[in-house]
Write an enzyme that holds these catalytic residues in place. Structure first.
Site, short mmCIF file in Angstrom:
data_model
loop_
_atom_site.label_atom_id
_atom_site.label_comp_id
_atom_site.label_asym_id
_atom_site.label_seq_id
_atom_site.Cartn_x
_atom_site.Cartn_y
_atom_site.Cartn_z
CD GLU A 103 -2.82 1.30 0.29
OE1 GLU A 103 -2.61 2.07 -0.67
OE2 GLU A 103 -3.82 0.60 0.38
CG ASP B 187 -0.83 4.86 -1.18
OD1 ASP B 187 -1.44 4.40 -2.16
OD2 ASP B 187 -1.25 4.76 -0.01
CG ASP C 212 -19.44 10.72 -19.52
OD1 ASP C 212 -19.36 10.07 -18.48
OD2 ASP C 212 -20.52 11.12 -20.00
CB VAL C 213 -15.97 6.15 -17.60
CG1 VAL C 213 -15.94 4.63 -17.66
CG2 VAL C 213 -14.55 6.72 -17.54
CG ASP D 148 -21.36 6.76 -13.92
OD1 ASP D 148 -20.53 6.20 -13.18
OD2 ASP D 148 -21.11 7.12 -15.08
CB SER E 124 -5.11 1.81 -2.82
OG SER E 124 -6.02 1.68 -1.76
#
Length: 814
Positions: A405, A409, A685-686, A716, A640
């Site tokens: 993680e 990051d 726009d997905v 959405d 993440s």
């Protein structure tokens, strides 16, 4: 608490009962009166009880005091965050925030005095804002102070341990009027959003057959990671590929991998032993068989961006073969995600880097996640980026034990914001994990204005239902205070779709759907996840009308486990926060609900809160990230990953504002939705994908909830507004005029006169500029009219007549 009598029956007389009652009354009279601040809790199903806590173990918790001016704080928060408001960007410095929000000085002093006069073994510290008191003490002291029993617990999935209580929590009556909550002893710590499948194994039914542990798919190549057995089922001690099973002949000769893209013919590939590397599995799994990394030939044509099944067979030297074993989930061959790919995809010019000393960002890491500076340096070198050290490390960091993680990051937030000063904020290290959120907020409150990170990326969260109403209220107030200081807080939206992590192996958790907090908070920015695909619009993705249409371009779709995304982007509607608390998105969400109702694609009303705050707010790529971890390249997927990527981009937008002597963006959402409303081209726009499925909980395939949300045109609850176009956002982030004294860092430059023009000269410059612009515009149009008159008289324009002439665009005219 139960006491078991071992079957012994006791008859009590009236006298003994009265005596016991008198003793109880006497004991109560001798003990201090207390006030209940937390009711008993049930142990979450994913934790197990281990026994009582060590009485000498040092622990910490917080007394949350009554805040002042909460309504005024929130009102001010919206004013400084709203680009339409005259107070936009006029963030507070730390002293201003403390004077407005801190608890009453007399009440705070009374609590501190009581704790210090109690003669109990503890240390006490207060935050600069004045609403938190941190207490550190042995477990026995905490039990005595708060009248509870502390216990050890272990998380069933991660084996992490913590100390908590499921008892009711009381505070002494002397400080009860001033304390609203005790934080850090009752709520079980959060799980990480990031998923790494290195530990997952797909078990075969045959002892001889290989066990596929993972499939890595990248540019025109597939790598299978599997444990390998000899033909008699024995485990070989030989790790050199050409000697596999030399101690249990026959030798392994080769592997056959069959790759079958959807709607394409299977491709059978032979992996010779030259393309194999094996290692002992003892440090990775209880299975003693060696783990082999088996790569297909690099020149093999593998159809990209198509759900693909993978199976493998072990071939032995005597011609016998193992059982053919299929990986249980489709894979999705696509390029590895690297800084170059991201910068190209989101239109960030190569070489974009920070030079402003006032720009600063941070990563908040919980649960003992660390990073390696040496691995970070190698990642930068391999990516063609300048080397950059972490500016500040606050809290523990063990470079010898880097975590997936933190490594993900750090590497990608810093890659997307080259040379921005970055702080590593580490909380809850060691074997005992704690509630990290107030530790993080406490540290932010102690940070002076000139060292305050302006953007913070957080890749952790929990099911919203795991939080009490009081807990989310306290944390939201903390988020508001950070926004008032000009800090942008970004959270990953989760990796288990609409069901949440508890639905991975139990579909009952799909009803109701499980939003994730803090991503669902109206006061933070939630980041969802996408993946690349050639099926990015309805024409390319519709395979049900008798004709398969293959598109060659690759764009983004919602990241989903059922399309090979490994994880599924989280999103939905909060069950705790009304959309009235998120006015910036009202028109977007209501438009989505209206459209989804008409298309009958919404879950039943009993599954979700139709009036809740919708999330995520925007998204980015969430799969196939190349991360240099444990001295080798590994692949990690998750929101993440998308969260630090977007956070780094926000830092570079702050760079543009700071260079223009304007203040940082602060709470992003009102500005993001305003931009989307006025400049929809600023986001891709997905429109394909959904968030039905959870992460696979191996050896199971995970759960796909029967009701979910679909990506569609506009906002959405799958990918939010879409993914950012940095080049467009960069041009929109600067305000046309300065409405206030600009400051690079909130509070530190607010009174600097170098950013002001005397009022009279400002007026003269504005008037002169306006007159000059009008003169130029009139002259330009005059020239164009002369050209038009000349052009319409020439032969070259005589054919342009009728409607074509009416619709023609003349240079200089709109």
């Amino acid at each position: 608490r139960r006491v078991h009598g071992g079957g012994l029956q006791v008859m009590a007389s009236k006298t003994s009962v009265l005596l016991l009652f008198a003793c109880a009354v006497s004991a109560y009279a001798l003990s201090p009166a207390r006030k209940l601040v937390s009711t008993p809790k049930e142990l979450p199903s994913d934790w197990e009880h281990l026994g009582p806590a060590d009485p000498n173990q040092k622990l910490s918790f917080y007394l949350v005091l009554n805040s002042r001016n909460v309504e005024e704080l929130e009102k001010k928060f919206w004013e400084v965050s709203d680009p339409e408001h005259s107070a936009y960007g006029q963030h507070l410095n730390l002293d201003e925030l403390a004077s407005l929000s801190s608890a009453s000085a007399s009440e705070r002093a009374a609590v501190l005095r009581y704790l210090k006069d109690s003669s109990l073994d503890m240390s006490v510290d207060g935050n600069s804002v004045g609403d938190l008191i941190k207490v550190q003490a042995p477990a026995r002291t905490i039990e005595q102070l708060l009248d509870l029993q502390l216990q050890n617990y272990r998380h069933l999935m991660s084996s992490a341990q913590t100390v908590r209580t499921t008892d009711a929590v009381y505070v002494p009556e002397a400080i009860a009027p001033y304390v609203r909550s005790v934080w850090g002893l009752t709520r079980f710590p959060p799980h990480s959003s990031r998923i790494s499948l290195l530990q997952h194994t797909h078990a075969s039914q045959s002892v001889v057959a290989p066990r596929i542990r993972r499939v890595l798919e990248g540019d025109q190549q597939i790598q299978v990671i599997a444990t390998v057995y000899c033909s008699n089922g024995e485990v070989t001690a030989e790790l050199k590929p050409k000697h596999l099973c030399a101690d249990h002949p026959p030798l392994v000769q080769q592997f056959i991998i069959t790759v079958t893209p959807a709607n394409f013919a299977p491709v059978v590939l032979t992996a010779g032993l030259d393309a194999v590397q094996c290692t002992a599995s003892k440090n990775v799994t209880k299975d003693p068989a060696p783990t082999c990394f088996i790569s297909t030939p690099s020149d093999t044509h593998i159809v990209p961006h198509v759900p693909t099944t993978v199976s493998m067979v072990t071939v032995y030297e005597d011609g016998t073969k193992s059982e053919d074993v299929m990986y249980p989930l489709p894979v999705f061959p696509s390029p590895y995600t690297s800084p170059d790919l991201l910068m190209d995809l989101y239109h960030m010019p190569l070489g974009t880097r920070s030079t402003n000393p006032n720009n600063r960002q941070a990563l908040a890491e919980f649960l003992g996640e660390y990073y390696s500076p040496a691995e970070l340096k190698y990642f930068f070198e391999s990516s063609g980026l300048p080397n950059q050290n972490m500016s500040t490390v606050i809290g523990p960091n063990n470079p010898e034990k880097p975590g997936g993680e933190a490594t993900l990051d750090v590497q990608y937030m810093m890659a997307m914001s080259t040379m921005v000063a970055t702080d590593f904020l580490s909380f809850s290290g060691g074997s005992e994990i704690k509630e990290p959120y107030l530790d993080w907020m406490f540290e932010m409150d102690q940070t002076p204005d000139d060292k305050l990170p302006l953007v913070v990326s957080v890749s952790y969260g929990d099911d919203e239902n795991d939080w009490s109403d009081e807990e989310v209220k306290i944390l939201n107030e903390q988020f508001i205070k950070q926004g008032l200081r000009g800090v942008s807080l970004l959270f990953s939206s989760g990796d288990d779709g609409v069901g949440g992590f508890r639905a991975r192996d139990n579909e009952k958790h799909c009803h109701p759907l499980s939003p994730e907090f803090p991503a669902s908070s109206p006061y933070v920015t939630a980041v969802g996840g996408t993946q690349l695909s050639t099926r990015h619009n309805p024409l390319c993705s519709d395979l049900s009308r008798g004709l398969t249409i293959r598109c060659s371009t690759q764009r983004e779709v919602a990241c989903s486990a059922k399309t090979g995304g490994v994880i599924t982007t989280g999103g939905g509607f909060s069950r705790k926060f009304s959309r009235d608390l998120a006015p910036y998105q009202t028109d977007f969400v209501e438009s989505y609900l209206e459209s989804a109702t008409e298309s009958k694609s919404l879950p039943p009303n009993s599954y979700f809160n139709r009036n809740g705050r919708g999330y995520p707010d925007l998204s980015a790529i969430a799969r196939n990230y190349l991360v240099f971890l444990e001295n080798k390249w590994q692949i990690i997927h998750g929101t993440s990953a998308s969260c630090p990527v977007v956070s780094g981009m926000v830092s570079m937008l702050n760079e543009v504002r700071l260079d223009a002597k304007q203040r940082p963006l602060g709470f992003l959402n009102p500005w993001l939705y305003k931009v989307a409303r006025e400049h929809p081209e600023a986001f891709y726009d997905v429109v394909i994908g959904d968030n039905a499925c959870t992460i696979p909980n191996f050896p199971h395939n995970g759960t796909c909830c029967p009701y979910y949300y679909n990506a569609t045109v506009g906002w959405d609850p799958v990918t939010g507004l879409g993914t950012p176009r940095f080049d467009i956002l960069r041009n929109l982030v600067i305000e046309p005029t300065l409405k206030y004294p600009a400051a690079g860092v909130v509070g530190s430059l607010a009174m600097s006169s170098e950013y002001h023009l005397p009022g009279l000269w400002s007026l003269v410059i504005v008037l002169a500029s306006t007159v000059l612009a009008l003169v130029v515009a009139v002259a330009y149009q005059f020239v164009q009219l002369r050209r038009l008159k000349h052009a319409t008289s020439s032969n070259s324009y005589r054919a342009l007549s009728g409607p074509a002439a009416q619709n023609a665009v003349i240079p200089g005219w709109a």
